[in-house]
Design an enzyme around this catalytic site. Structure first.
Site, mmCIF file in Angstrom:
data_model
loop_
_atom_site.group_PDB
_atom_site.id
_atom_site.type_symbol
_atom_site.label_atom_id
_atom_site.label_comp_id
_atom_site.label_asym_id
_atom_site.label_seq_id
_atom_site.Cartn_x
_atom_site.Cartn_y
_atom_site.Cartn_z
ATOM 1 N N ARG A 1 23.368 -35.950 -73.413
ATOM 2 C CA ARG A 1 24.351 -36.241 -72.368
ATOM 3 C C ARG A 1 24.908 -37.634 -72.638
ATOM 4 O O ARG A 1 24.186 -38.621 -72.581
ATOM 5 C CB ARG A 1 23.699 -36.192 -70.990
ATOM 6 C CG ARG A 1 24.552 -36.717 -69.843
ATOM 7 C CD ARG A 1 23.673 -36.913 -68.621
ATOM 8 N NE ARG A 1 24.380 -37.462 -67.479
ATOM 9 C CZ ARG A 1 24.562 -38.764 -67.239
ATOM 10 N NH1 ARG A 1 24.120 -39.668 -68.106
ATOM 11 N NH2 ARG A 1 25.169 -39.172 -66.154
ATOM 12 N N ASP B 1 23.122 -38.116 -59.150
ATOM 13 C CA ASP B 1 24.176 -39.047 -58.755
ATOM 14 C C ASP B 1 24.772 -38.643 -57.400
ATOM 15 O O ASP B 1 24.379 -37.650 -56.790
ATOM 16 C CB ASP B 1 25.264 -39.070 -59.827
ATOM 17 C CG ASP B 1 25.805 -40.463 -60.090
ATOM 18 O OD1 ASP B 1 25.670 -41.324 -59.194
ATOM 19 O OD2 ASP B 1 26.363 -40.689 -61.170
ATOM 20 N N GLU C 1 29.668 -36.949 -69.654
ATOM 21 C CA GLU C 1 29.546 -37.326 -68.249
ATOM 22 C C GLU C 1 30.762 -38.188 -67.940
ATOM 23 O O GLU C 1 30.781 -39.387 -68.187
ATOM 24 C CB GLU C 1 28.248 -38.102 -68.012
ATOM 25 C CG GLU C 1 27.959 -38.376 -66.540
ATOM 26 C CD GLU C 1 28.255 -39.815 -66.117
ATOM 27 O OE1 GLU C 1 28.108 -40.106 -64.917
ATOM 28 O OE2 GLU C 1 28.636 -40.626 -66.967
ATOM 29 N N ASP D 1 26.513 -40.722 -71.651
ATOM 30 C CA ASP D 1 26.659 -41.380 -70.360
ATOM 31 C C ASP D 1 27.892 -42.279 -70.342
ATOM 32 O O ASP D 1 28.167 -43.001 -71.307
ATOM 33 C CB ASP D 1 25.404 -42.214 -70.079
ATOM 34 C CG ASP D 1 25.473 -42.940 -68.754
ATOM 35 O OD1 ASP D 1 25.559 -42.262 -67.717
ATOM 36 O OD2 ASP D 1 25.457 -44.179 -68.763
#
Length: 655
Positions: free
Chosen positions: A293, A402, A337, A295
Site C-alpha cells: 500500500r 482512517d 492510498e 501511503d
C-alpha cells in the site's frame, strides 16, 4: 516514434550495454542459476527502455544521473538474486495470470497487529481464524520500528529493516507471511515512502550536519522559501499544527513536514532518495509481501507555485517503482492510498502504476446514502466514476484505520441539485449525532472552525446505529442497525473489486472511548475506531453455535461469514464490470454484474421503509423471468413488482 524518444531509447540501450559487465558481476557474486539470470534479463529487456525514459524524465539534468541509474539496476538485480525460490515461483504464476487479484475469491481484511494479536508470533496462531472467516488477503497496518511516543499510528517509521520490537522481528514477519501463503492468503503491508520519522538514520545524519543526507529532505535556513511554498499549500492536520514546515532547534533550520512535525518529507528531486527507497521497497517485498500500500501518494513531489499534490512527477515516480517491481519482484502489486478528489484518485490506477486502489468515494457515498436514505448522489457518481483500466481493481471498504472524508465531487452534487458545502455540513452533523433523528455515534476528526472542514471517526457499527440502539435497549433500532450493516457489506462484496473488512467489523465492535487514557493516542480521535480485539467473542460464538442461538455479535459474524462464502461461489462477482440499472426509485441502488457469461443483479434499499421495483426492469436487465435471491434463497417472479424490506439487499441470480 518521435526523434526525442528515439534518442532516449538509444541512450537507454547504450547505458544498458555499458552496465552489462556490472550486471554479470552481480550474478557471479550471488551464484544464482543461469535460468534465474535468464528470467531477469528477459524482464529487463521488456521494461528497461520504459524505465529509463521515466528516470531520464525526472533526473537527466543531474550531474550524477549515470551513477544512480547504474545502482538502480544493480539494486534490482540483487533483489532478484536474494529472492527466495518460493516467491519466485509465485512470481511466475502471477506473470501468467496478471488478473489473479480480480477473482471473486479475493476477500480482504485489515488489522493492527498489537490490537488483534498482541504480536506477530501470537498472530500466527490466528491464521485459521482468517481462513474460517473467508479472507484471502490480509493487510497488516504499519509494523516497522517507529519513533517513541506519538508516531501517527505507525506511519512515522524509524527504520524499514526492523519490526517494532513490541511486535516481533523481521524473521517473525517472514514466518507469518509463509503461514499465510500456505493458507492461500496474500499479505499486504504499507510502504510509507513520502516521509520518514525524525529519528530515522537519514534524518539523524541530517541533524548531525551531514550535507548529503540533508539533501534527502527539504531543509531551509529561514522562512523565505517556506513562505513562498505556503501560499499554495493546504494544511492537512490544521488542529494539530499550522503550516507545512517545522523549526528544528538542533539544526536551527526549517524542515518540510506535511503531516506531523515528526514526519520529515523526503526530497524525491534527489535521485539518491529514489534509489534508497527502492532498496527499502525490495527488502520489504522479499520478506514475502504480495501487495504494498503506497501511503500518501499524492504528496511525493513538490514544486513551487503548486499545491504540491497530484503532480505529474508523482505519477512518473510511482511508474518507475512499478517497472522495477516488474523486473525484480514481478508478483508484487501496488495499492494506492490517494484520499483526494475522485478525478485525481483514478489517475494513479493502471497496470503500470498502482494496479489496485482504495475507493474512498464509494465508501463516503455509501454512508451518505444511509444518512439521506437516497442513492441519487451515489448513482450520479457511479455512472461515470467506477470504470477502471484492464487488470486493475478497486478496494472497496466501509471503514478503515482512517477517518471518513466526504470526497464526492462538487459538480456531481450540483448536477442533482445539492449544495456541496451545506451537504458536507449536514453529513458531519448527522454522523456526530447532532442532526435530529440521527442514528450515528461518530466523533469529529480534525474539525477546522475557520473553514468548517471536518471528518468523521467511528466504527462501522457505531456509525450504523448499533451503539445508539444498545444504549437505548431498543430492539427495533437494533434490528435496523443490523440491517444497515448487512446492506453495506452486501454492496461492498458485490459491486466489483476487492472487498476489505477492517477487522472488528465482523463482530460489530463499537467505539472505544478509552483511547483517551493513553497520552500517545488521546489527541487523535481516529483511535476511537481502532478497538482491541476481544477474543472472548470467539468463545461466545462457539457457545451460541452449540446452543443453537446467538447474540448480536454472533449474528453479525455469521452473516458476514456467510456473505463472504457466497461471494466466493458466484463467478459473476469477479472483475470490475458493473452496470447500473435505472430503477426510477431514489431509495434503491440497482446494478448488474457480468463476468464471462455469468450475471447477478443486486438491489439495495437504503431506506427504513419498504420499496417496490418494477419486475419488468429486472427481467430486461437480467434476461430472465424468475430470479433467486442467493442470500435467503427466495424466488422472485418478474411478472410482478419486487418488494424490498427496509435496508434489504438482494443478490438475484436467474433461475
Amino acid at each position: 516514434m518521435s526523434k526525442t524518444q528515439d534518442e532516449i531509447d538509444f541512450k537507454a540501450d547504450l547505458t544498458l550495454q555499458r552496465l552489462q559487465p556490472r550486471l554479470a558481476q552481480v550474478w557471479q557474486e550471488s551464484q544464482i542459476s543461469d535460468a534465474r539470470q535468464h528470467e531477469f534479463e528477459l524482464r529487463l529487456d521488456e521494461h528497461w527502455r520504459p524505465l529509463f525514459r521515466l528516470l531520464f524524465e525526472l533526473y537527466h539534468n543531474r550531474y550524477d544521473f549515470f551513477f544512480h541509474i547504474e545502482h538502480v539496476l544493480l539494486t534490482a538485480a540483487r533483489a532478484w538474486a536474494e529472492r527466495r525460490e518460493e516467491l519466485c515461483e509465485l512470481d511466475r504464476h502471477r506473470i501468467n495470470e496478471p488478473n489473479w487479484f480480480q477473482s471473486e475469491r479475493i476477500n480482504g481484511g485489515a488489522l493492527y497487529v498489537d490490537l488483534f494479536g498482541e504480536n506477530l508470533s501470537k498472530l500466527r496462531e490466528h491464521v485459521g481464524y482468517f481462513k474460517d472467516l473467508g479472507l484471502t488477503y490480509l493487510h497488516l497496518m504499519p509494523l516497522f520500528a517507529v519513533r517513541p511516543g506519538n508516531n501517527d499510528g505507525g506511519y512515522a517509521i524509524s527504520t524499514y529493516r526492523s519490526v517494532d520490537p513490541r511486535l516481533g522481528t523481521i524473521d517473525d514477519l517472514r514466518l507469518f507471511a509463509a503461514d499465510l501463503r500456505k493458507a492461500g492468503i496474500s499479505l499486504v503491508l504499507d510502504f510509507v515512502f513520502n516521509h520518514t520519522a525524525d529519528d530515522h538514520e537519514w534524518a539523524r545524519l541530517a541533524q548531525a550536519g551531514n550535507r548529503e543526507f540533508q539533501e534527502y529532505y527539504y531543509i531551509f535556513p529561514d522562512r523565505t522559501e517556506p513562505e513562498k511554498y505556503e501560499r499554495t499549500l493546504r494544511e492537512i492536520f490544521p488542529t494539530v499544527r499550522r503550516g507545512n514546515f517545522t523549526w528544528h532547534d538542533g539544526m536551527q533550520q526549517w524542515v518540510w513536514t506535511t503531516f506531523n512535525s515528526f514526519q520529515w518529507d523526503l526530497n524525491y528531486t534527489n535521485p539518491a532518495v529514489f534509489r534508497a527507497m527502492l532498496e527499502e521497497m525490495f527488502f520489504i517485498a522479499n520478506t514475502g509481501i504480495d501487495i504494498l500500500r503506497l501511503d500518501a501518494v499524492a504528496f511525493i513531489w513538490k514544486q513551487m507555485g503548486t499545491s504540491c499534490e497530484n503532480l505529474p512527477q508523482a505519477h512518473t515516480l510511482i511508474q518507475a517503482f512499478n517497472r522495477l517491481a516488474r523486473i525484480a519482484t514481478p508478483g508484487l502489486l501496488f495499492k494506492s492510498e490517494a484520499i483526494v478528489h475522485p478525478d485525481d484518485v483514478v489517475k494513479y490506477i493502471s497496470e503500470h502504476e498502482c494496479q489496485i486502489s482504495y475507493n474512498p468515494t464509494l465508501m463516503a457515498l455509501l454512508w451518505e446514502s444511509l444518512a439521506t436514505r437516497k442513492v441519487n448522489l451515489l448513482v450520479q457518481t457511479l455512472s461515470h466514476r467506477y470504470r477502471l483500466p484492464r487488470n486493475t481493481a478497486w478496494v472497496n471498504y466501509l471503514r478503515c484505520h482512517d477517518d471518513i472524508g466526504w470526497t464526492f465531487d462538487d459538480a456531481d452534487a450540483q448536477a442533482i441539485g445539492i449544495n456541496a458545502y451545506d451537504h458536507r455540513k449536514f453529513l458531519n452533523d448527522f454522523y456526530t449525532g447532532q442532526f435530529p433523528g440521527s442514528f450515528a455515534r461518530g466523533v469529529p476528526f480534525q474539525e477546522n472552525f475557520e473553514t468548517g472542514d471536518m471528518r468523521i471517526s467511528g466504527t462501522m457499527a457505531s456509525l450504523a446505529g448499533l451503539e445508539q440502539a444498545i444504549e437505548e435497549d431498543d430492539e427495533e433500532k437494533k434490528e435496523l442497525a443490523l440491517r444497515r450493516m448487512l446492506l453495506l457489506h452486501g454492496v461492498s462484496l458485490s459491486i466489483g473489486g476487492i472487498p476489505l473488512l477492517y477487522l472488528g467489523e465482523e463482530w460489530g465492535m463499537l467505539n472505544d472511548y478509552d483511547f483517551v487514557k493513553d497520552p500517545a493516542k488521546a489527541g487523535d480521535s481516529r483511535w476511537i475506531h481502532r478497538p482491541k480485539m476481544q477474543w472472548e467473542f470467539l468463545e461466545e460464538l462457539d457457545d451460541h453455535r452449540n446452543a443453537g442461538n446467538g447474540s448480536i455479535r454472533t449474528h453479525i459474524y455469521c452473516t458476514t461469514q456467510k456473505l463472504i462464502a457466497l461471494r466466493k461461489s458466484l463467478p459473476a462477482l469477479a472483475g470490475q464490470e458493473m452496470d447500473l440499472i435505472a430503477l426510477s426509485n431514489e431509495h434503491v441502488l440497482g446494478y448488474i454484474r457480468i463476468n464471462e457469461g455469468n450475471r447477478l443483479i443486486v438491489l439495495a434499499n437504503f431506506s427504513e421503509e419498504p420499496q417496490q421495483i418494477d419486475g419488468n426492469k429486472i427481467r430486461t436487465a437480467g434476461l430472465g423471468r424468475f430470479f433467486q435471491n442467493m442470500i435467503d434463497d427466495k424466488t422472485y417472479a418478474t411478472s410482478e413488482n419486487i418488494v424490498l424490506a427496509p435496508y434489504q439487499i438482494l443478490w438475484l441470480n436467474r433461475v
